[in-house]
Every structure is written in structure tokens, then in C-alpha cells.
Design a protein around this motif. Structure first.
Motif, PDB file in Angstrom:
ATOM      1  N   ASP A   1       3.228   6.888   5.734  1.00  0.00           N
ATOM      2  CA  ASP A   1       1.865   7.453   5.752  1.00  0.00           C
ATOM      3  C   ASP A   1       1.443   7.856   7.017  1.00  0.00           C
ATOM      4  O   ASP A   1       0.342   8.468   7.347  1.00  0.00           O
ATOM      5  CB  ASP A   1       1.068   6.314   5.147  1.00  0.00           C
ATOM      6  N   GLY A   2       2.115   7.807   8.080  1.00  0.00           N
ATOM      7  CA  GLY A   2       2.251   8.377   9.278  1.00  0.00           C
ATOM      8  C   GLY A   2       1.337   7.498  10.251  1.00  0.00           C
ATOM      9  O   GLY A   2       1.267   7.849  11.390  1.00  0.00           O
ATOM     10  N   GLU A   3       0.952   6.275  10.011  1.00  0.00           N
ATOM     11  CA  GLU A   3       0.278   5.423  10.842  1.00  0.00           C
ATOM     12  C   GLU A   3       1.284   4.532  11.345  1.00  0.00           C
ATOM     13  O   GLU A   3       2.124   4.101  10.421  1.00  0.00           O
ATOM     14  CB  GLU A   3      -0.923   4.820  10.247  1.00  0.00           C
ATOM     15  N   GLY A   4       1.278   4.267  12.653  1.00  0.00           N
ATOM     16  CA  GLY A   4       2.419   3.310  13.361  1.00  0.00           C
ATOM     17  C   GLY A   4       1.870   1.842  13.116  1.00  0.00           C
ATOM     18  O   GLY A   4       0.805   1.555  13.143  1.00  0.00           O
ATOM     19  N   LEU A   5       3.073   1.067  12.996  1.00  0.00           N
ATOM     20  CA  LEU A   5       2.822  -0.522  13.104  1.00  0.00           C
ATOM     21  C   LEU A   5       3.058  -0.797  14.601  1.00  0.00           C
ATOM     22  O   LEU A   5       3.951  -0.553  15.311  1.00  0.00           O
ATOM     23  CB  LEU A   5       3.665  -1.116  12.347  1.00  0.00           C
ATOM     24  N   GLU A   6       2.253  -1.432  15.234  1.00  0.00           N
ATOM     25  CA  GLU A   6       2.198  -1.916  16.708  1.00  0.00           C
ATOM     26  C   GLU A   6       3.185  -3.174  16.674  1.00  0.00           C
ATOM     27  O   GLU A   6       3.073  -3.831  15.975  1.00  0.00           O
ATOM     28  CB  GLU A   6       0.786  -2.016  17.269  1.00  0.00           C
ATOM     29  N   PHE A   7       3.804  -3.152  17.864  1.00  0.00           N
ATOM     30  CA  PHE A   7       4.796  -4.354  18.164  1.00  0.00           C
ATOM     31  C   PHE A   7       3.677  -5.393  18.483  1.00  0.00           C
ATOM     32  O   PHE A   7       2.759  -5.225  19.124  1.00  0.00           O
ATOM     33  CB  PHE A   7       5.653  -3.995  19.432  1.00  0.00           C
ATOM     34  N   ILE A   8       4.009  -6.679  17.803  1.00  0.00           N
ATOM     35  CA  ILE A   8       3.123  -7.710  18.169  1.00  0.00           C
ATOM     36  C   ILE A   8       4.015  -8.922  19.096  1.00  0.00           C
ATOM     37  O   ILE A   8       3.329  -9.230  19.965  1.00  0.00           O
ATOM     38  CB  ILE A   8       2.673  -8.487  16.658  1.00  0.00           C
ATOM     39  N   ASP A   9       5.140  -9.071  18.373  1.00  0.00           N
ATOM     40  CA  ASP A   9       5.889 -10.209  19.356  1.00  0.00           C
ATOM     41  C   ASP A   9       7.330 -10.227  18.757  1.00  0.00           C
ATOM     42  O   ASP A   9       7.687  -9.700  17.950  1.00  0.00           O
ATOM     43  CB  ASP A   9       5.265 -11.591  19.300  1.00  0.00           C
ATOM     44  N   GLU A  10       7.938 -10.864  19.549  1.00  0.00           N
ATOM     45  CA  GLU A  10       9.677 -11.172  19.315  1.00  0.00           C
ATOM     46  C   GLU A  10       9.926 -12.749  19.681  1.00  0.00           C
ATOM     47  O   GLU A  10       9.512 -13.153  20.708  1.00  0.00           O
ATOM     48  CB  GLU A  10      10.429 -10.215  20.262  1.00  0.00           C
ATOM     49  N   HIS A  11      10.514 -13.176  18.778  1.00  0.00           N
ATOM     50  CA  HIS A  11      11.130 -14.675  19.027  1.00  0.00           C
ATOM     51  C   HIS A  11      12.531 -14.593  18.762  1.00  0.00           C
ATOM     52  O   HIS A  11      13.168 -13.874  18.024  1.00  0.00           O
ATOM     53  CB  HIS A  11      10.369 -15.548  18.109  1.00  0.00           C
ATOM     54  N   SER A  12      13.202 -15.414  19.361  1.00  0.00           N
ATOM     55  CA  SER A  12      14.531 -15.573  19.063  1.00  0.00           C
ATOM     56  C   SER A  12      15.323 -16.824  19.098  1.00  0.00           C
ATOM     57  O   SER A  12      14.635 -17.751  19.939  1.00  0.00           O
ATOM     58  CB  SER A  12      15.521 -14.619  19.812  1.00  0.00           C
ATOM     59  N   ILE A  13      16.287 -17.038  18.697  1.00  0.00           N
ATOM     60  CA  ILE A  13      17.201 -18.492  18.581  1.00  0.00           C
ATOM     61  C   ILE A  13      18.362 -18.286  18.648  1.00  0.00           C
ATOM     62  O   ILE A  13      18.952 -17.270  17.892  1.00  0.00           O
ATOM     63  CB  ILE A  13      16.529 -19.387  17.691  1.00  0.00           C
ATOM     64  N   LEU A  14      19.413 -19.057  19.244  1.00  0.00           N
ATOM     65  CA  LEU A  14      20.815 -19.209  19.330  1.00  0.00           C
ATOM     66  C   LEU A  14      21.169 -20.271  18.139  1.00  0.00           C
ATOM     67  O   LEU A  14      20.822 -21.359  18.511  1.00  0.00           O
ATOM     68  CB  LEU A  14      21.586 -19.348  20.583  1.00  0.00           C
ATOM     69  N   VAL A  15      21.937 -19.796  17.216  1.00  0.00           N
ATOM     70  CA  VAL A  15      22.261 -20.570  16.175  1.00  0.00           C
ATOM     71  C   VAL A  15      23.890 -21.026  16.364  1.00  0.00           C
ATOM     72  O   VAL A  15      24.608 -20.047  16.481  1.00  0.00           O
ATOM     73  CB  VAL A  15      22.029 -19.932  14.796  1.00  0.00           C
ATOM     74  N   ARG A  16      24.273 -22.219  16.178  1.00  0.00           N
ATOM     75  CA  ARG A  16      25.593 -22.621  16.186  1.00  0.00           C
ATOM     76  C   ARG A  16      26.140 -22.453  14.714  1.00  0.00           C
ATOM     77  O   ARG A  16      26.572 -23.543  14.102  1.00  0.00           O
ATOM     78  CB  ARG A  16      25.583 -24.135  16.350  1.00  0.00           C
TER      79      ARG A  16
END
Length: 195
Positions: A36-51
Motif C-alpha cells: 500500500d506504499g506505507e512502510g513498516l518501521e523497524f521496532i526491534d531484533e532478538h536472537s538466540i543460539l539453539v543447540r
């Protein structure tokens, strides 16, 4: 449905993530565009290392997303979420599948899951990226993009993002994913408040 493009603030240009591209493609842009031409702004990022290897982690991601992102029916109705119901195959190929508040926008198994949705107060994307981390481990990143239009949207953002409720929910989801796929080796929250 939503378009799959990312707007690069640095280059002031629109990039489309090539279909079938491996997880090496990053969404570390500040704004994700929608059709629709409107951007979604970056909010956050989370990560985890999985065995666990990437295939096992992918299967666990589908199980956890299916159970953890299914809201209570009264809450779904109160927010007016789209999509409003669960559809599709969440056991192997979630292409076109939906959960209350989330629709699979793009899937590249076992590396990429892009969920999009909207409700009265926001439009959003939750993107999961799985990278092999060596020694049978997988790094899982969860990135959130959203826009909160109007006064009600700003109030909702303060309630959900400002209170850190969103942060708690996403980190909990990642910890459950790590336990489901294999014991977490290490956690790297990577919290960034995009506001």
C-alpha cells in the motif's frame, strides 16, 4: 497480501528480497515497505543460539509459532485482527497459512518465515531468520516491523512496545523455541528500540 520489499534509509532506495534467496539476505533495513506504499518501521531484533541443526529448529519454530501466536478469541475480536482464524498446514509447509493476527507472507524453508498482520491499532511484520551456526547449532533472529497510525495507534505502541511487553513475548517465544528444538547454548537478546 503484503509486498515484500525493504526500504533502505542509507541508499534511499527500495530493494526486493529475491524469491528463494537464502537466509544470507538480511532485513537490517529501517523500514519494510508494504504494497500500500506505507512502510513498516523497524521496532526491534532478538536472537538466540539453539543447540539443534537448522532443519530441527525450523520444525520447532513452526510448532512454537502455531501455539504461541494463537491469541484468545475475545482478544482477537477486541483488536479486530486480520487474519482472524487459523488456516493451512503448520506442520510442514506453512505457505499461505494463517493464525489469528498473522498470515505467512513468505516462507523459504528452513531459513526464512515472514508473518504479516494488522488490527485496529497497528500493521506489523514478524520475520524469523535461521542461520547455521556450526557444530549442529542454529542462530534464530526475530525482527519486528510495525506502524501504529493515529492517536490510538500511538497509545497502543506505548502500551505494547513502551512497556516492553512485546520484548518479553518475543524473547519468551525464542526461549521456548530453543527448548523445543534443543537446549539453548547461549542467548544474545540484541534488543534495539527502533523508536
Amino acid at each position: 497480501m503484503y509486498g515484500l520489499a525493504a526500504f533502505s534509509v542509507e541508499s534511499n532506495s527500495l530493494e526486493r528480497r529475491p524469491s528463494g534467496t537464502s537466509a544470507a539476505y538480511r532485513t537490517d533495513k529501517r523500514v519494510m515497505a508494504t504494497n500500500d506504499g506505507e512502510g513498516l518501521e523497524f521496532i526491534d531484533e532478538h536472537s538466540i543460539l539453539v543447540r539443534a541443526d537448522r532443519d530441527e529448529t525450523w520444525r520447532a519454530l513452526l510448532r512454537i509459532v502455531r501455539t504461541d501466536l494463537t491469541g484468545a478469541s475475545w482478544f482477537v475480536r477486541a483488536l479486530g485482527v486480520w487474519p482472524a482464524e487459523t488456516r493451512g498446514d503448520w506442520s510442514s509447509d506453512p505457505s499461505g497459512a494463517t493464525l489469528p493476527g498473522f498470515a505467512v507472507s513468505e516462507v523459504v524453508a528452513p531459513t526464512w518465515l515472514d508473518l504479516r498482520g494488522r488490527h485496529r491499532f497497528a500493521r506489523y511484520a514478524l520475520v524469523f531468520e535461521l542461520d547455521e551456526a556450526g557444530a549442529g547449532c542454529t542462530t534464530v533472529r526475530a525482527r519486528t516491523f510495525a506502524v501504529f497510525p493515529g492517536i490510538a495507534g500511538r497509545a497502543y505502541r506505548a502500551l505494547v512496545i513502551g512497556s516492553r511487553a512485546h520484548r518479553w513475548i518475543v524473547r519468551r517465544l525464542l526461549r521456548r523455541l530453543a527448548r523445543s528444538a534443543g537446549a539453548p547454548k547461549a542467548s544474545t537478546p540484541g534488543y534495539f528500540d527502533g523508536a
